[in-house]
Design an enzyme around this catalytic site. Structure first.
Site, PDB file in Angstrom:
ATOM      1  N   GLU A  84      33.383  41.215  29.932  1.00 52.72           N
ATOM      2  CA  GLU A  84      34.480  41.049  28.970  1.00 52.72           C
ATOM      3  C   GLU A  84      35.665  40.454  29.704  1.00 52.72           C
ATOM      4  O   GLU A  84      36.069  40.953  30.764  1.00 52.72           O
ATOM      5  CB  GLU A  84      34.858  42.399  28.363  1.00 52.72           C
ATOM      6  CG  GLU A  84      35.839  42.318  27.198  1.00 52.72           C
ATOM      7  CD  GLU A  84      37.313  42.209  27.631  1.00 52.72           C
ATOM      8  OE1 GLU A  84      38.150  41.854  26.793  1.00 52.72           O
ATOM      9  OE2 GLU A  84      37.608  42.492  28.817  1.00 52.72           O
TER      10      GLU A  84
ATOM     11  N   HIS B 148      44.963  38.300  30.880  1.00 56.98           N
ATOM     12  CA  HIS B 148      45.182  39.180  29.731  1.00 56.98           C
ATOM     13  C   HIS B 148      46.587  39.097  29.140  1.00 56.98           C
ATOM     14  O   HIS B 148      46.766  38.888  27.946  1.00 56.98           O
ATOM     15  CB  HIS B 148      44.879  40.634  30.116  1.00 56.98           C
ATOM     16  CG  HIS B 148      45.128  41.611  29.012  1.00 56.98           C
ATOM     17  ND1 HIS B 148      46.367  42.185  28.791  1.00 56.98           N
ATOM     18  CD2 HIS B 148      44.307  42.102  28.051  1.00 56.98           C
ATOM     19  CE1 HIS B 148      46.290  42.995  27.747  1.00 56.98           C
ATOM     20  NE2 HIS B 148      45.055  42.962  27.281  1.00 56.98           N
TER      21      HIS B 148
ATOM     22  N   ASP C 151      39.584  38.002  29.082  1.00 53.67           N
ATOM     23  CA  ASP C 151      40.645  37.573  28.168  1.00 53.67           C
ATOM     24  C   ASP C 151      41.062  36.163  28.534  1.00 53.67           C
ATOM     25  O   ASP C 151      41.006  35.778  29.711  1.00 53.67           O
ATOM     26  CB  ASP C 151      41.862  38.495  28.302  1.00 53.67           C
ATOM     27  CG  ASP C 151      41.474  39.959  28.222  1.00 53.67           C
ATOM     28  OD1 ASP C 151      41.277  40.441  27.105  1.00 53.67           O
ATOM     29  OD2 ASP C 151      41.370  40.613  29.283  1.00 53.67           O
TER      30      ASP C 151
ATOM     31  N   HIS D 123      34.738  45.579  31.786  1.00 51.22           N
ATOM     32  CA  HIS D 123      36.018  45.219  31.182  1.00 51.22           C
ATOM     33  C   HIS D 123      36.909  44.521  32.212  1.00 51.22           C
ATOM     34  O   HIS D 123      37.388  45.148  33.148  1.00 51.22           O
ATOM     35  CB  HIS D 123      36.698  46.484  30.655  1.00 51.22           C
ATOM     36  CG  HIS D 123      37.932  46.233  29.854  1.00 51.22           C
ATOM     37  ND1 HIS D 123      39.128  46.837  30.118  1.00 51.22           N
ATOM     38  CD2 HIS D 123      38.146  45.443  28.785  1.00 51.22           C
ATOM     39  CE1 HIS D 123      40.030  46.444  29.243  1.00 51.22           C
ATOM     40  NE2 HIS D 123      39.455  45.593  28.428  1.00 51.22           N
TER      41      HIS D 123
END
Length: 257
Positions: free
Chosen positions: A43, A58, A45, A16
Protein backbone atom coordinates in the site's frame (compact mmCIF):
# COMPACT_ATOMS: atom_id res chain seq x y z
CA UNK A 1 -14.94 -13.39 -11.21
CA UNK A 2 -12.22 -11.22 -9.64
CA UNK A 3 -9.82 -9.39 -11.89
CA UNK A 4 -6.12 -10.32 -11.96
CA UNK A 5 -5.24 -8.02 -9.06
CA UNK A 6 -7.51 -9.74 -6.54
CA UNK A 7 -7.20 -13.26 -7.98
CA UNK A 8 -5.04 -14.92 -5.35
CA UNK A 9 -5.41 -17.69 -2.82
CA UNK A 10 -6.68 -16.67 0.61
CA UNK A 11 -6.73 -13.24 2.23
CA UNK A 12 -4.34 -10.57 0.99
CA UNK A 13 -1.66 -9.08 3.24
CA UNK A 14 -0.73 -5.46 2.51
CA UNK A 15 2.23 -3.65 3.98
CA UNK A 16 1.20 -0.08 4.82
CA UNK A 17 3.70 2.33 3.19
CA UNK A 18 6.26 -0.47 3.25
CA UNK A 19 7.97 -1.44 6.48
CA UNK A 20 10.35 0.80 8.40
CA UNK A 21 10.67 1.04 12.19
CA UNK A 22 12.79 4.13 11.46
CA UNK A 23 9.82 5.92 9.91
CA UNK A 24 11.06 5.84 6.31
CA UNK A 25 7.50 5.40 5.06
CA UNK A 26 6.86 5.16 1.30
CA UNK A 27 10.59 5.11 0.53
CA UNK A 28 12.47 2.54 -1.54
CA UNK A 29 14.13 0.95 1.54
CA UNK A 30 10.76 0.63 3.29
CA UNK A 31 9.19 -1.03 0.27
CA UNK A 32 12.26 -3.26 -0.17
CA UNK A 33 12.02 -4.30 3.49
CA UNK A 34 8.36 -5.32 3.10
CA UNK A 35 9.18 -7.33 -0.01
CA UNK A 36 12.02 -8.96 1.90
CA UNK A 37 9.49 -10.07 4.53
CA UNK A 38 7.47 -11.79 1.79
CA UNK A 39 4.92 -9.15 0.87
CA UNK A 40 3.71 -8.99 -2.73
CA UNK A 41 1.06 -6.34 -2.10
CA UNK A 42 2.26 -2.88 -1.04
CA UNK A 43 0.00 0.00 0.00
CA UNK A 44 1.41 3.38 -1.05
CA UNK A 45 0.23 6.99 -1.35
CA UNK A 46 0.81 9.36 -4.24
CA UNK A 47 0.87 13.11 -4.80
CA UNK A 48 2.02 15.10 -7.82
CA UNK A 49 4.71 17.75 -8.20
CA UNK A 50 4.30 21.19 -9.70
CA UNK A 51 5.65 19.83 -13.00
CA UNK A 52 3.35 16.81 -13.11
CA UNK A 53 5.46 13.94 -11.72
CA UNK A 54 3.69 11.40 -9.50
CA UNK A 55 5.59 10.92 -6.23
CA UNK A 56 5.15 8.22 -3.59
CA UNK A 57 4.33 10.36 -0.56
CA UNK A 58 1.50 10.61 1.96
CA UNK A 59 1.25 14.10 3.43
CA UNK A 60 0.20 17.28 1.70
CA UNK A 61 3.18 19.03 3.31
CA UNK A 62 6.79 17.90 3.61
CA UNK A 63 7.59 18.85 7.20
CA UNK A 64 6.44 15.76 9.15
CA UNK A 65 8.81 13.24 7.61
CA UNK A 66 11.35 15.23 5.55
CA UNK A 67 13.84 18.07 5.86
CA UNK A 68 11.83 20.02 3.27
CA UNK A 69 9.14 22.63 3.82
CA UNK A 70 5.85 23.55 2.21
CA UNK A 71 3.44 21.60 0.05
CA UNK A 72 4.83 18.85 -2.16
CA UNK A 73 2.60 20.15 -4.97
CA UNK A 74 4.45 23.49 -4.91
CA UNK A 75 7.81 21.83 -5.69
CA UNK A 76 9.24 20.54 -8.94
CA UNK A 77 10.83 17.11 -9.29
CA UNK A 78 14.25 18.76 -9.42
CA UNK A 79 13.59 20.65 -6.18
CA UNK A 80 12.40 17.48 -4.44
CA UNK A 81 15.56 15.64 -5.45
CA UNK A 82 17.34 17.44 -2.61
CA UNK A 83 14.67 16.59 -0.01
CA UNK A 84 15.31 13.62 2.29
CA UNK A 85 12.88 11.52 4.33
CA UNK A 86 14.14 11.37 7.94
CA UNK A 87 17.35 12.92 6.66
CA UNK A 88 18.34 9.83 4.69
CA UNK A 89 16.13 8.76 1.79
CA UNK A 90 14.74 10.57 -1.22
CA UNK A 91 11.08 10.54 -2.27
CA UNK A 92 10.59 8.00 -5.09
CA UNK A 93 8.38 8.39 -8.14
CA UNK A 94 5.52 6.01 -8.89
CA UNK A 95 7.05 5.12 -12.26
CA UNK A 96 10.28 4.17 -10.51
CA UNK A 97 8.51 1.85 -8.06
CA UNK A 98 6.54 0.14 -10.83
CA UNK A 99 9.68 -0.41 -12.86
CA UNK A 100 11.84 -1.56 -9.95
CA UNK A 101 9.48 -4.33 -8.77
CA UNK A 102 7.54 -5.67 -11.78
CA UNK A 103 6.21 -8.66 -9.83
CA UNK A 104 4.70 -6.63 -6.99
CA UNK A 105 1.13 -5.31 -6.85
CA UNK A 106 0.48 -1.79 -5.61
CA UNK A 107 -2.52 -0.47 -3.71
CA UNK A 108 -2.33 3.22 -4.68
CA UNK A 109 -4.09 5.84 -2.56
CA UNK A 110 -4.52 8.90 -4.79
CA UNK A 111 -4.21 11.83 -2.40
CA UNK A 112 -4.87 14.88 -4.57
CA UNK A 113 -6.84 15.94 -7.64
CA UNK A 114 -3.66 17.02 -9.42
CA UNK A 115 -2.59 13.36 -9.55
CA UNK A 116 -5.56 12.13 -11.59
CA UNK A 117 -4.20 12.64 -15.10
CA UNK A 118 -0.52 11.99 -14.23
CA UNK A 119 -1.32 8.66 -12.56
CA UNK A 120 -3.35 7.61 -15.59
CA UNK A 121 -0.34 8.39 -17.78
CA UNK A 122 2.03 6.37 -15.56
CA UNK A 123 -0.28 3.33 -15.53
CA UNK A 124 -0.77 3.53 -19.31
CA UNK A 125 2.92 3.95 -20.06
CA UNK A 126 3.94 1.07 -17.80
CA UNK A 127 1.04 -1.20 -18.77
CA UNK A 128 0.40 -1.73 -15.07
CA UNK A 129 -3.40 -2.05 -15.21
CA UNK A 130 -3.40 -5.57 -13.73
CA UNK A 131 -0.78 -4.70 -11.10
CA UNK A 132 -2.47 -1.74 -9.41
CA UNK A 133 -5.56 -1.02 -7.38
CA UNK A 134 -6.78 2.58 -7.47
CA UNK A 135 -7.96 3.85 -4.10
CA UNK A 136 -8.92 7.22 -2.65
CA UNK A 137 -11.01 8.59 0.18
CA UNK A 138 -12.70 10.60 -2.60
CA UNK A 139 -14.90 8.46 -4.85
CA UNK A 140 -15.10 11.34 -7.31
CA UNK A 141 -11.31 11.38 -7.66
CA UNK A 142 -11.12 7.58 -7.87
CA UNK A 143 -13.73 7.45 -10.63
CA UNK A 144 -11.98 10.18 -12.60
CA UNK A 145 -8.89 7.98 -12.73
CA UNK A 146 -10.83 4.86 -13.75
CA UNK A 147 -12.73 6.64 -16.53
CA UNK A 148 -9.51 7.81 -18.17
CA UNK A 149 -7.78 4.43 -18.22
CA UNK A 150 -7.86 2.41 -21.43
CA UNK A 151 -8.31 -0.90 -19.60
CA UNK A 152 -10.12 -1.93 -16.40
CA UNK A 153 -8.14 -1.57 -13.18
CA UNK A 154 -9.07 -2.80 -9.73
CA UNK A 155 -10.49 -0.20 -7.35
CA UNK A 156 -11.67 0.06 -3.76
CA UNK A 157 -14.48 2.26 -2.51
CA UNK A 158 -13.97 5.69 -1.01
CA UNK A 159 -15.64 6.85 2.17
CA UNK A 160 -19.03 7.70 0.64
CA UNK A 161 -19.46 4.49 -1.36
CA UNK A 162 -18.23 2.37 1.57
CA UNK A 163 -20.93 3.91 3.75
CA UNK A 164 -23.59 3.26 1.10
CA UNK A 165 -22.50 -0.36 0.67
CA UNK A 166 -22.65 -0.89 4.43
CA UNK A 167 -26.15 0.59 4.59
CA UNK A 168 -27.29 -1.39 1.56
CA UNK A 169 -25.83 -4.75 2.55
CA UNK A 170 -28.64 -5.80 4.94
CA UNK A 171 -31.08 -5.17 2.05
CA UNK A 172 -29.15 -7.42 -0.31
CA UNK A 173 -28.09 -4.49 -2.48
CA UNK A 174 -24.35 -4.45 -1.84
CA UNK A 175 -23.44 -6.09 -5.16
CA UNK A 176 -25.64 -3.65 -7.11
CA UNK A 177 -24.08 -0.61 -5.40
CA UNK A 178 -20.57 -1.94 -5.93
CA UNK A 179 -21.12 -2.52 -9.63
CA UNK A 180 -22.67 0.90 -10.12
CA UNK A 181 -19.74 2.56 -8.29
CA UNK A 182 -17.07 0.44 -10.06
CA UNK A 183 -15.87 -1.11 -6.81
CA UNK A 184 -14.02 -4.42 -6.56
CA UNK A 185 -13.43 -4.40 -2.80
CA UNK A 186 -14.00 -2.32 0.32
CA UNK A 187 -11.00 -1.01 2.27
CA UNK A 188 -12.25 0.23 5.62
CA UNK A 189 -11.18 0.76 9.23
CA UNK A 190 -12.38 -1.64 11.87
CA UNK A 191 -14.08 1.28 13.65
CA UNK A 192 -14.95 4.79 12.57
CA UNK A 193 -15.55 7.53 15.16
CA UNK A 194 -16.31 4.92 17.78
CA UNK A 195 -18.78 2.94 15.68
CA UNK A 196 -18.01 -0.58 14.44
CA UNK A 197 -17.57 -0.86 10.67
CA UNK A 198 -16.27 -4.39 10.31
CA UNK A 199 -18.68 -6.85 11.90
CA UNK A 200 -19.08 -10.55 11.30
CA UNK A 201 -22.45 -10.00 9.61
CA UNK A 202 -21.14 -7.23 7.37
CA UNK A 203 -18.19 -9.34 6.25
CA UNK A 204 -20.48 -12.32 5.60
CA UNK A 205 -22.87 -10.25 3.47
CA UNK A 206 -20.03 -8.64 1.50
CA UNK A 207 -18.43 -12.04 0.86
CA UNK A 208 -21.77 -13.37 -0.37
CA UNK A 209 -21.96 -10.39 -2.73
CA UNK A 210 -18.44 -11.04 -4.03
CA UNK A 211 -16.96 -7.91 -2.41
CA UNK A 212 -13.83 -8.62 -0.34
CA UNK A 213 -13.40 -6.50 2.79
CA UNK A 214 -9.85 -5.26 3.50
CA UNK A 215 -9.30 -3.77 6.96
CA UNK A 216 -6.81 -1.02 7.86
CA UNK A 217 -4.65 -0.37 9.79
CA UNK A 218 -4.28 -3.53 11.91
CA UNK A 219 -1.08 -3.87 13.94
CA UNK A 220 -1.80 -6.37 16.73
CA UNK A 221 -1.61 -10.12 16.16
CA UNK A 222 -4.77 -11.04 18.15
CA UNK A 223 -6.82 -8.56 16.13
CA UNK A 224 -5.32 -9.84 12.86
CA UNK A 225 -6.24 -13.40 13.78
CA UNK A 226 -9.75 -12.40 14.89
CA UNK A 227 -10.47 -10.56 11.65
CA UNK A 228 -9.09 -13.37 9.50
CA UNK A 229 -11.28 -15.83 11.39
CA UNK A 230 -14.27 -13.61 10.57
CA UNK A 231 -13.50 -13.98 6.88
CA UNK A 232 -12.04 -10.63 5.86
CA UNK A 233 -10.39 -10.58 2.45
CA UNK A 234 -7.31 -8.64 3.45
CA UNK A 235 -5.39 -6.79 6.15
CA UNK A 236 -3.32 -3.61 5.89
CA UNK A 237 -0.65 -3.22 8.54
CA UNK A 238 2.20 -0.97 9.66
CA UNK A 239 3.62 -4.05 11.40
CA UNK A 240 4.54 -6.00 8.31
CA UNK A 241 6.80 -8.19 10.45
CA UNK A 242 3.87 -9.28 12.64
CA UNK A 243 1.47 -9.74 9.73
CA UNK A 244 4.06 -11.80 7.84
CA UNK A 245 4.31 -14.20 10.79
CA UNK A 246 0.52 -14.50 10.98
CA UNK A 247 0.26 -15.23 7.27
CA UNK A 248 3.15 -17.72 7.36
CA UNK A 249 1.38 -19.63 10.13
CA UNK A 250 -1.78 -19.84 7.99
CA UNK A 251 -0.31 -21.19 4.75
CA UNK A 252 2.01 -20.50 1.82
CA UNK A 253 4.15 -17.40 2.22
CA UNK A 254 5.15 -15.27 0.34
CA UNK A 255 1.67 -15.07 -1.11
CA UNK A 256 1.42 -16.57 -4.59
CA UNK A 257 0.17 -14.11 -7.19
Amino acid sequence: MPGPYLATEGPIAFSHRGFSPEGLENTLPALEAAIGLGFRYLEIDVRTTRDGVVMVFHDERLERVTNGTGRLADHSLAELSAVRVRGNERIPTLAEVLQRWPDVRLNIDVKDDASVRPIVEVIEQSGAHDRVLVASFSDRRRLRVLRQLSRPTASSAGMAVSAIVKAASPLGLARWVARLARVDCLQVPRHFRGFPVVTRGFVRRCNAAGIPVHVWTVNERPVMEELLAEGVGGLVSDRADVLARVMRDRGPWPQII
